[in-house]
Each structure stands twice: as structure tokens, then as C-alpha cells.
Design an enzyme around this catalytic site. Sequence first.
Site, mmCIF file in Angstrom:
data_model
loop_
_atom_site.group_PDB
_atom_site.id
_atom_site.type_symbol
_atom_site.label_atom_id
_atom_site.label_comp_id
_atom_site.label_asym_id
_atom_site.label_seq_id
_atom_site.Cartn_x
_atom_site.Cartn_y
_atom_site.Cartn_z
ATOM 1 N N CYS A 1 64.653 6.930 -31.804
ATOM 2 C CA CYS A 1 65.321 6.065 -32.518
ATOM 3 C C CYS A 1 64.629 5.552 -33.852
ATOM 4 O O CYS A 1 64.620 5.947 -34.715
ATOM 5 C CB CYS A 1 65.915 5.009 -31.776
ATOM 6 S SG CYS A 1 67.476 3.832 -32.056
ATOM 7 N N GLU B 1 68.038 7.876 -25.983
ATOM 8 C CA GLU B 1 66.772 7.041 -25.243
ATOM 9 C C GLU B 1 67.223 6.299 -24.286
ATOM 10 O O GLU B 1 68.422 5.891 -24.302
ATOM 11 C CB GLU B 1 66.747 6.130 -26.884
ATOM 12 C CG GLU B 1 65.854 4.914 -26.628
ATOM 13 C CD GLU B 1 65.518 3.924 -27.717
ATOM 14 O OE1 GLU B 1 64.594 3.342 -27.748
ATOM 15 O OE2 GLU B 1 66.626 3.805 -28.552
ATOM 16 N N LYS C 1 57.784 6.227 -27.700
ATOM 17 C CA LYS C 1 58.318 5.691 -28.871
ATOM 18 C C LYS C 1 56.985 4.957 -29.689
ATOM 19 O O LYS C 1 56.316 4.287 -28.878
ATOM 20 C CB LYS C 1 59.384 4.769 -28.563
ATOM 21 C CG LYS C 1 60.099 4.217 -29.769
ATOM 22 C CD LYS C 1 61.282 3.442 -29.340
ATOM 23 C CE LYS C 1 62.164 2.728 -30.383
ATOM 24 N NZ LYS C 1 63.276 2.242 -29.978
#
Length: 589
Positions: A152, A41, A116
Site C-alpha cells: 500500500c 494488504e 511494510k
Amino acid sequence: MKIAIAQINPTIGDLLLNAQKILEAAQRAASNGARLLLTPELSLCGYPPRDLLLNPSFVEAMGITLQNLAEDLPPNLAVLVGTVEPNTKAHISGGKTLFNSIALLENGKVKQVFHKRLLPTYDVFDERRYFEPGLEANYFTLDNIHIGVTVCEDLWNDEEFWGKRSYTVNPIADLAILGVDLIVNLSASPYTVGKQQFRETMLRHSAVRFQQAVIYANQVGGNDDLIFDGRSFALNRQGEVICRAPGFDTDLMVVEFDEGQRDLQLGSVAPAYESEDEEIWQALVLGVRDYARKCHFSKVVLGLSGGIDSAIVAAIATAALGKENVLGVLMPSPYSSDHSISDALALAKNLGINTNLLPIGELMQGFDQTLGDLFAGTEFGLAEENIQSRIRGNLLMAIANKFGYLLLSTGNKSEMAVGYCTLYGDMNGGLAVIADVPKTRVYSLCRWLNRDVYDGLRLREIIPQNVLTKAPSAELKPGQVDQDSLPPYEILDDILQCLIHNHQSAVQIVAAGHDQIIVDRVIQMVGRAEFKRRQAPPGLKITDRAFGTGWRMPIASNWVGIRNAYQTKTIATPTLVYWDGQNAHPQIK
């Protein structure tokens, strides 16, 4: 299809260096026959970039660097790179101006960009400050394989595993509904003790539940107070770990996806650490090494008192930077015991580090003379004791300034919690190495370090035995020991664990078996020490509740935990308590 995982150590803000690391990993991956390379990330800018993201020129430079990287990559290799993407609809929707994104680079172009979806705001995370959440399930097709992309936190919302949902969507479930063949996750997940086992348990549940193979690529390295442990891994559809990268080091790992079986094949699995102490040691060594390197320090200095805290910090620094780059300074006062010098010198000899001896007796006399008239008629107390610590702090800062060294402070978490430390004295420093390590864990780490290090056929002692066995003391007055002012550390650390980590009230802590008066005193000390912690250097985080970026307590607060906790109880609650070295006593106004 071979898929490579680049477990890289980015430097926050150094776009060209980070791009070069990704390019080198891509070249190695291509030479190993990989078709796809995963990076962590925000791998292009490093995680967490924090308010650098508020600088438009930084975001613009990241976009240019990303495009240049795409053009430099080897042919026939697709690469997923962590970056940020402007939210072009922010002016219409009123949302944040950026996305936390993953870019798919292939054949010299940015082919796709994925955003994300779940943005954490707990502990050290503050992603809602910068990013707009993505709204769509992310996937792409490569050689007829449908690959789902998560970032994540997107993995951390399986309601069956947690028993609840923290967000309204579960990105893994959405990808499973779409029928992807494989899920990859690009992470920058900070280290805490035991977290790797938790990650693997959590993802095993999701892999089995959704019958999805999962590849998890994690960042490694130290960035300010945060340490990233790497330990990237992959699970097959049965939830078995089929590969795992080493912890606390960079690595390139290649795993193979079998299209026919629609599953990952067994690869290299690095062993888990044998103990928490070994894991913590590796984390702290990496944290010191990267903090020094990324802040452009090559050498460190610290005070060596002959005590256990400075001993473990010196050992960590030596492992991180090499014995030739560590200077220990001994600063005895008239109250210092003989063993404070002999133990410090024995430690330095064991580690092979250089030392300097700077007695402070004459400096103390100078302060006494200067303050003599003002302090006349008063009793010797904390003010005079703390002058000693501040003299030492000044000397250490002078050395650091003169020679360009990084000063390491040596206070532990137990002391930081209750304020058993001196502002502008032993709290001086650029990095607090063990500020998240309780005193009892310091002892455990030292015993682990001495456990089985052999020199020929004899045990080679690193931490001198007397350091481990003598009573801890600040030695600021004759015969002083820590337990003159504090409960035994075994009791103190257990109360602090309940209070700080478990968020328990005084009533709950007392119900667990602790003395009410001692609990009240500890709670008072923790609250009153907040102003000290706010002025402390950054401390390396190893637990889920550290006194760092994730700790957001007010200084000017009138919340008194003991009074409020007992409001509904028909018991007398002392407003103050004191510790006489053996027992706690109420002190009624």
C-alpha cells in the site's frame, strides 16, 4: 508466468472466513494456470483491524490460520497473503510489537515474510500505533523471475511525482536499484471520489520513471465508515494500464508476465465510470450493503419526510438490500405540508418499498402539556421544534429495536457541518448513509439516478420531480425552509469545501469572493457543532475529509477562526452574525 489478483472482500476479524475466501481464489487461480496469486494488504484479518491488534490471542490465532491456509493451498501455486508478524526484537529495540506483513506461501509452508516499510498516520490511518516499519527492500524469486513486494503506502512516496518526500525512503526506487523484474503492491486503499484516477496517474509516473511493470491488488468492500473500491490494475513498463478489475465488487483477474520482454501483456480492462455521481452511487450502495451484512442486519428502517435526503437514502438502501428489506416510516406533524406525504408515498411506490404512517400530533400535545408549566412565559423556539424531531427519532428507534432493523439516518454533510440537525432526533441511527455527501451533491445524485432509467419507451421516475424542485425544509414550524437559517446551499457548500477540505482561512475564503459576514457565521456554526458530530452514527466516507475516524477536532475548544483570522486586519469583526433568510447581519454584543 500467469499472475492472478484476488480482489476479495474480507470481514474484519473473521479469520476463518477470510482464509476460506483466499483458498477459493487460489483454487480458481490454479485452475486458470496461474503460478502466483496476490491478495490485498492484511487480507487474512481484514483492514483496518484497529485495536484488535492489541489482543495477543487475535495475533496468535492469525498465525495459526496462516499456517493452516498454507497447508490447504493447491500445489505449484505461490500465494502472497496479508497478515501481521510479531516483532521479536521489540523488547530490545523498544519498537512496536508487530509488523504489517506479507507472507509468501508455497508447498504447504510460509516461505518468506515481508514487512511494510512506510506506515501512514494521516486521515483515517494510524499504523504507527500498532506496527514497526520494515527496514529492508522486499523481493523474492519465483521461476527465475525477481518480484519486488510493496504494501500500500510503500508506493506513495515518489519525490518526483509529489515534489517532496513524506518519508526518508522510496521503496520503489530501492527495488529498481536491486534490478527486480516486476513490482507487486498489496493494498487496502479506501475509496474517495476521484482516487482511482489519481492512483493510476501516480503509478504511471513511477512505472515510466523506473521502467518497472507494476501490479496493484486492492481490497474491496465496506468496513465501518470506510469503503474500499477494489479496481485492482496493472501497468506495463511504458505506464499503460493493461488490466483493471471492476469497481466495488469482488473479482479474480489474471495477467501474464512475459519473461522475454520482461513486461506484462495486455489483459481485460474494466471501463472507468462515466461520472463522479455513478462512482459515488456504487460506493454508497456497497457501503450500506456491507455495513448491514457484516453487522448481521437483513432489514433497514428510515424516516421518509418527502424531502430529497431521505429519498436518496431510501433509493441507496433499496439498491443495496432489495425493496423487500426496506421500511419507510412517514411521521407527519401539524406543520407538515400535504406534499411531504404525497411525495414520500410516490417515492415509496417508485422504489417498491413498504411504508407505515405514524402521525405525531398527539405526541406533540403530550409533550406540550408535560412541559407547559416549566416553559410558561417563554417563546416557541428551537426547543419545541426539536421535540418533533426527537419524537420521530424515538419512534424509529422503537421500530428498529422491536423488529431488529438497522436504522439509517438521512442527514447530509452540509447539515452535519453546521449542526443543522437534532441530537437524539434525526441524528438517531446505526449508520449515517450520506453524512459525507454535501447537499448540492445529493441533488446531483438524484438527477443522475433519474437520468435514463426507462420503463418501456417512457422515462421511469425514481425520485419524484417535486422532491427535486421544492425548497428544502425541516417543516418544524409553519412555512419553514432551510434558507431561513442557512445561506443557499450552493454558497454554503462552497464555503465548506474551502474551509474543511482546502483548509483555507476566513481571509482566503473572503478573498475568493464570499461575503465576510456569511463566512464568519459558517465558521462559527462548524465549530459549535462539533459536540453533535461526536455523537453521530458512523458515516460512509467518500471524500478526503469526512466527519469520521479521520476527523479529530476537540469539542471543548476556544479557537475562534474568524477572530484569529482577522487579528492583523484593521476591520471590525462581529462576534456573532445571524441570517435573516436573505442577508447576513452583524450582531454586536
